[in-house]
Scaffold this active site. Structure first.
Site, PDB file in Angstrom:
ATOM      1  CG  HIS A 167      41.033   9.415  64.338  1.00  0.00           C
ATOM      2  ND1 HIS A 167      41.971  10.195  63.728  1.00  0.00           N
ATOM      3  CD2 HIS A 167      40.783   8.405  63.482  1.00  0.00           C
ATOM      4  CE1 HIS A 167      42.272   9.687  62.553  1.00  0.00           C
ATOM      5  NE2 HIS A 167      41.570   8.583  62.376  1.00  0.00           N
ATOM      6  CD  GLU A 168      38.410   5.300  63.563  1.00  0.00           C
ATOM      7  OE1 GLU A 168      37.742   5.448  62.521  1.00  0.00           O
ATOM      8  OE2 GLU A 168      39.621   5.027  63.538  1.00  0.00           O
ATOM      9  CG  HIS A 171      37.608   8.940  59.737  1.00  0.00           C
ATOM     10  ND1 HIS A 171      38.203   9.742  58.809  1.00  0.00           N
ATOM     11  CD2 HIS A 171      38.609   8.249  60.321  1.00  0.00           C
ATOM     12  CE1 HIS A 171      39.504   9.543  58.830  1.00  0.00           C
ATOM     13  NE2 HIS A 171      39.777   8.649  59.743  1.00  0.00           N
ATOM     14  CD  GLU A 240      43.257   8.363  58.633  1.00  0.00           C
ATOM     15  OE1 GLU A 240      43.208   8.469  59.870  1.00  0.00           O
ATOM     16  OE2 GLU A 240      42.507   7.604  57.992  1.00  0.00           O
TER      17      GLU A 240
END
Lengths: 553, 184
Positions: A167-168, A171, A240
């Protein structure tokens, strides 16, 4: 998904330019309003003229613009230098310790994910708190950082951590992380200013001038909160969802991310993280605000994260599962510790070389090298033989043994003498954390940063002896609480194995009255035999002990 | 005259379009190559780890000589393979032999507790995950490239400059195909 870095570069520089212009505009508005107020209220009353409301002339407005530009430029250049170091310092995060097993494990996961996004180098960081959370940062030089908390490492399993790191990474590749980092750094500067002013206030208050500074703090705080709210509108909640999607694309495992999000939202996601004003870099906002769980225009504008339940539901849809299965999966979750069980073996290993010594007309031993070092009356002319061999020779002929006489261990820089036995401490890992342990007295020395890590990790299985000891220590605490504060012995007896300075004997904390020795210069702690285990057990089972108290009363 | 001008404009447009498509195809194919080199790095890492593994295991296993020999043979084959298809096949075979080796290791408690062995096993697991991820990235890039050179009208340009579809790096292992989960 845009993996092409050129597209991303263009997009992010546009947004950043926009943020910069916004900053200038914000300062312009502030200066201009101040000008308006000063002009109309202060001057008017000072010269005793009749009150007429006037706008500042164009020349003053231009000056205001120039001032605003200067302030904005200063603000921008100060806060965007050393981005990663500054933000990491403010949340107490640091790069991984290569000797720590858990950190090595995190590094492996981050390396794997960085390969999945095409081989971009990402530096893993760790925040030493028991909370569950993760964040990412990217600076102007394109250095990328993914950080997770110790609690996350200790509580989630490998595929869940991988999903969170994915997930990071999402980003990072989409450029969100860079935007969030820059925007966060802009509000960081105010936090710093306030804390510095706060220190100043204490001195000034002594001289009776605190009022001015308190007013200043108030003004700065108001501007900061206002600016921060406005800046948050630049950060879309949608990113997100996008990052969750990237994570699923990388790991092909939506269930693991859903589990991770559910676990993070259930446990305290913020405790121990100083995440005020920089919520947007985290996977789940570290501050509990009701707006984060709402929908609608206001929430879309000012909240930094979407509602967690919605995120989890989207992920569950991808996995074609319902919430019941998720809860069951979490309940039956298997977590394999990254620490090999073999490390917990205690006692002296048998494969080390040992010697017999001829003393008082008989062969004594066998002794380890460290034991020879403290053997009374052992001299270079004593006859020795190696265990398992027949040849007998004088001690000075054996190079290894000869070193024992050459120098006392304290003189060597790369060795750490036990404060009790003066033999060399062994480096080994306890709960994955590198510590120094004495083979004889079983005491151990733990660095300052290692202590919190040990308390957060729960791999160690405690023997009944430790459990009993811990309960009796806990009872002592109750006794102390009911009468008076315990007096510590307050001695300075033992030498710190690292700094060679005297350590201060004191209680670890008053609520756990175990006496330890703390080095005043490196803050490392010497634990005598079993003290570390007892404290760890007390810390990890504090809820159980509290419950016992309640029941007994 | 006017018709000539129109034709010229159309020609300029077509040439411009061909250039654009050609450039983006080149970009994509470079990325496929880059993705392949990522896999190569990880495969090489695994090849380098195997001799150490064999050295460590040798002392403990006297009766499992042929398992070890198969691993060594698979490694040599994997190093010698040149085309992507051959490589994929050889690497799959190597993965299988390694898995059977680790199954045998389970039977030797002393070996299982050996520190070097634990470290090696750890590194191999991590390298295998990395191979899986880099393969995934490579296959994604190949898919983008292959789709691009086959859809109209880009396929005309692709044919003109002889771009051909790239091979996927496929896995034959059924167990791996079913679950992407990584176990430690």
């Amino acid at each position: 998904m845009p993996f092409s870095f050129i597209e991303i570069e263009q997009k992010k520089s546009r947004l950043i330019l926009f943020v910069f212009l916004f900053l200038i505009f914000f300062y312009f508005l502030t200066v201009w309003l101040l000008l308006l107020i000063v002009r109309n209220f202060f001057f008017a009353s000072a010269f005793g003229n009749e009150f007429i409301f006037t706008f500042p002339p164009l020349s003053h407005t231009l000056i205001a613009l120039a001032v605003a530009f200067l302030i904005g430029l200063l603000h921008w250049s100060v806060s965007t230098s050393n981005l990663i170091d500054k933000i990491s310092a403010s949340i107490d995060a640091s790069p991984v310790d290569p000797k720590d097993n858990y950190h090595q494990y995190l590094k492996n996961i981050v390396d794997e994910v960085s390969i999945a996004i095409g081989g971009r180098h990402i530096e893993p960081y760790v925040i030493p708190t028991s909370a569950l959370n993760a964040y990412s940062l990217v600076d102007f030089q394109d250095n990328a950082v993914i950080g997770v908390t110790e609690g996350l490492l200790a509580r989630l399993n490998r595929s869940q951590i991988e999903a969170v790191v994915g997930h990071e990474a999402g980003h990072i590749v989409s450029g969100d992380s860079f935007n969030a980092t820059v925007i966060c750094s802009l509000s960081e500067i105010y936090k710093e200013t306030v804390s510095r002013l706060g220190q100043g206030t204490r001195e000034f208050r002594l001289r009776g001038k605190g009022g001015v500074l308190i007013l200043l703090i108030f003004i700065v705080l108001t501007i900061m909160n206002f600016l921060n709210q406005l800046l948050n509108t630049f950060i879309s909640r949608q990113r997100e969802y996008r990052a969750d999607a990237v994570s699923v694309r990388l790991t092909r495992n939506p269930l693991a991310l859903a589990e991770a999000l559910r676990l993070i939202s259930q446990k305290w996601h913020g405790s121990g993280i100083n995440g005020e004003n920089i919520e947007s870099i985290f996977i789940v906002s570290p501050n509990v605000r009701s707006i984060e769980e709402q929908e609608g225009l206001a929430a879309d504008l000012f909240a930094t994260h979407p509602p967690i339940d919605k995120r989890v539901n989207i992920l569950l849809d991808m996995a074609h599962l319902d919430e019941k299965t998720l809860d069951e999966n979490i309940k039956n979750m298997i977590r394999v510790s990254p620490i090999a069980k073999a490390e917990f073996k205690e006692g002296v290993s048998s494969d080390k070389k040992r010697w017999f010594v001829f003393k008082q007309d008989e062969w004594q031993g066998p002794f380890l090298l460290d034991e020879l070092r403290v053997l009374k009356g052992f001299s270079p002319t004593d006859w020795i033989k190696i265990e398992g061999q027949d040849s007998v020779f004088e001690a000075f002929n054996d190079d290894e043994v000869n070193k024992v006489f050459g120098a006392t261990i304290e003189d060597k820089e790369d060795s750490y003498p036990c404060p009790h036995c003066h033999t060399n401490l062994n480096e080994l890992n306890y709960e994955g954390v590198p510590i120094l342990k004495c083979d004889f007295c079983a005491g151990s020395f733990v660095d300052y940063s290692g202590i919190s890590r040990i308390f957060i990790r729960e791999d160690k299985e405690f023997s009944q002896e430790i459990v009993d000891l811990a309960s009796s220590v806990y009872k002592t605490k109750l006794r102390y609480n009911s009468f008076s504060k315990p007096g510590t012995s307050d001695d300075w007896i033992l030498d710190c194995p690292k700094c060679r300075k005297k350590m201060h004997r004191q209680f670890f904390v008053y609520s756990y009255p175990v006496e330890i020795d703390r080095c005043p210069s490196c803050s490392g702690i010497w634990f005598d035999k079993q003290e570390l285990e007892v404290l760890q057990y007390l810390y990890q089972n504090k809820d159980k002990f509290l419950l016992q108290d309640k029941n007994s009363v | 005259m006017i018709i000539g001008l129109i034709l010229l404009v159309v020609l300029v447009f077509i040439v411009g379009w061909v250039f654009m498509v050609y450039n983006s195809l080149i970009q994509l194919s470079v990325r496929v190559k880059n993705a392949w080199s990522q896999i190569d790095v990880q495969l090489k890492r695994r090849h380098d780890l195997i001799p150490n593994l064999v050295e460590t295991v040798k002392g403990y296993m006297n009766y499992e000589k042929d398992t070890l020999e198969r691993v060594i043979k698979a490694r040599t084959q994997a190093i010698d393979a040149s085309s992507i298809k051959d490589k994929a096949q050889a690497e799959n075979f190597l993965t299988q032999t390694l898995r059977s080796l680790f199954a045998v290791v389970e039977r030797y408690p002393d070996l299982k507790a050996n520190q070097t062995m634990l470290k090696l096993q750890d590194e191999l697991t991590s390298t295998e995950n990395k191979i899986a991820f880099s393969r995934q990235y490579y296959n994604d890039e190949v898919m983008r490239f292959n789709t691009r050179i086959q859809v109209a009208p880009d396929n005309i340009v692709a044919k003109m400059f002889k771009f051909s579809t790239q091979d996927f790096f496929e896995i034959e292992d059924k167990a791996e195909r079913q679950s992407p989960q990584v176990k430690f």
